[in-house]
Design an enzyme around this catalytic site. Sequence first.
Site, PDB file in Angstrom:
ATOM      1  N   ASP A 120      -5.523  15.740   0.581  1.00 14.45           N
ATOM      2  CA  ASP A 120      -6.013  16.764  -0.516  1.00 14.45           C
ATOM      3  C   ASP A 120      -5.801  16.551  -2.021  1.00 14.45           C
ATOM      4  O   ASP A 120      -6.600  16.653  -2.792  1.00 14.45           O
ATOM      5  CB  ASP A 120      -5.899  18.709  -0.882  1.00 14.45           C
ATOM      6  N   THR A 138      -3.995  12.516   7.645  1.00  9.32           N
ATOM      7  CA  THR A 138      -2.021  12.566   6.324  1.00  9.32           C
ATOM      8  C   THR A 138      -1.256  13.144   7.782  1.00  9.32           C
ATOM      9  O   THR A 138      -1.653  13.738   8.788  1.00  9.32           O
ATOM     10  CB  THR A 138      -1.974  14.332   5.412  1.00  9.32           C
ATOM     11  N   ASP A 191       0.948  15.405   8.027  1.00 10.22           N
ATOM     12  CA  ASP A 191       1.232  16.859   7.343  1.00 10.22           C
ATOM     13  C   ASP A 191       0.099  17.795   8.051  1.00 10.22           C
ATOM     14  O   ASP A 191       0.153  19.097   8.394  1.00 10.22           O
ATOM     15  CB  ASP A 191       1.013  17.593   5.529  1.00 10.22           C
ATOM     16  N   GLY A 195       6.250  16.975   6.422  1.00  8.36           N
ATOM     17  CA  GLY A 195       5.252  18.152   6.357  1.00  8.36           C
ATOM     18  C   GLY A 195       5.165  18.719   5.338  1.00  8.36           C
ATOM     19  O   GLY A 195       4.262  19.841   5.454  1.00  8.36           O
ATOM     20  N   GLU A 243      10.704  19.862   6.273  1.00  7.56           N
ATOM     21  CA  GLU A 243      10.559  19.611   4.458  1.00  7.56           C
ATOM     22  C   GLU A 243      10.937  20.894   3.474  1.00  7.56           C
ATOM     23  O   GLU A 243      11.454  21.022   2.812  1.00  7.56           O
ATOM     24  CB  GLU A 243      10.487  18.393   4.071  1.00  7.56           C
ATOM     25  N   ARG A 294       5.511   7.649   9.291  1.00  6.81           N
ATOM     26  CA  ARG A 294       4.641   7.573   8.436  1.00  6.81           C
ATOM     27  C   ARG A 294       4.042   6.064   8.795  1.00  6.81           C
ATOM     28  O   ARG A 294       2.833   5.599   8.718  1.00  6.81           O
ATOM     29  CB  ARG A 294       4.194   7.988   6.996  1.00  6.81           C
TER      30      ARG A 294
END
Length: 367
Positions: A108, A131, A133, A176, A227, A280
Amino acid sequence: MRVGVLTGGGDCPGLNAVIRAVTKSLINHGQCEVLGIADGFEGLMLDPPGVKPLGWDEVSGILHVGGTILGTSTSNSANPLRDAATLEHVGRNVRALGLDVVVAIGGDGTMSLAHGLAEQVGLTCVGVPKTIDNDIANCERSFGFDTAVATATEALRRIESTANSHHRVMIVETMGRHAGWLALEAGIAGAADVILLPEIDYDLQAIVDFCRGREQRQRYTIICIGEGAKESGASLTVRERIEQSPDPVRLGGVGHVLRERLQPHLRSEVRTTVLGHVQRGGDPTPFDRVLATQYGHHAAQLVLSGRFGRMVTLQGGEIGSVEISRVANTQRTVPLDHGLLTMARDIGICLGEPGKQDARPAAAGSH
Ligand code: F6P
């Protein structure tokens, strides 16, 4: 047509697969020249600009490789909107390079920068969502997420055997940001007993009661916490603040906070593992390789058909696109009526909600 390609924000598995698919599709079409831009938008802010031509050879053999061959950046040094002089410089570089459009692969934050550049210097972009996330609006699955879920799931399974041996309560913290997708899916796949998400503030007593119940039976408990989760009435656990960065708040450490709060109430020893960047890294799963290739291919089609200013999406299982302006500065969190939450409750997973602790009678049972 001269097309720039860049990767912005935090990296994730599958970026190289997108770069490969975009480049090969555009080259195959025959009338495109592709330029790789170094380190996100930072490459366009340098003098001379950090760019290199991308041809078939440069993108061959990278489908399965984690990270990004172009480099990326999350710091303020990669924020082209930071002041007027930088914006002007970026505009000059774009004109000197003769870029018609840039394929911006990012989250984003990157989409917000792409939107700002279009408005302020007329640089048009085509966006590709990435991502771990999985929190980009209008995109039900971003590539990189499946790999991160697999990595976190594997970690949870490994934690379980040692938790069992020592009869411990083991807290595993996932990444996340403010979305719980990663903790939720890894927690379910990794057989966590408690899953705590940013979307549901947790009640400490509910977790204490649940763990005490398990101390009577299984004698160990696995807690998976995102997190961005927090206790009811408490604030977010922030690891670091970076002023002027596109992503100024860095989360991390809530697993340690929970351990301190929980330990005084339990007989079992409570320990925390923060998974961090291991989520990641590494090679993308086959699912992410396919998804990333589809996204890259679709981005090239948007470029070739002149549909600039749009971001590739996946909605209802179909690849499509939306205007970048519609996803800039938005986030997709787990809806409170999501089926996975209902399912988790129904199969006895504690979500840290008050009054919903495990009600099973004390008896020997399996995990
Ligand atoms: O957005 C991806 C992500 O990995 C988040 O889950 C995490 O909060 C953040 O990036 C970490 O960023 P950095 O690598 O800059 O610490």
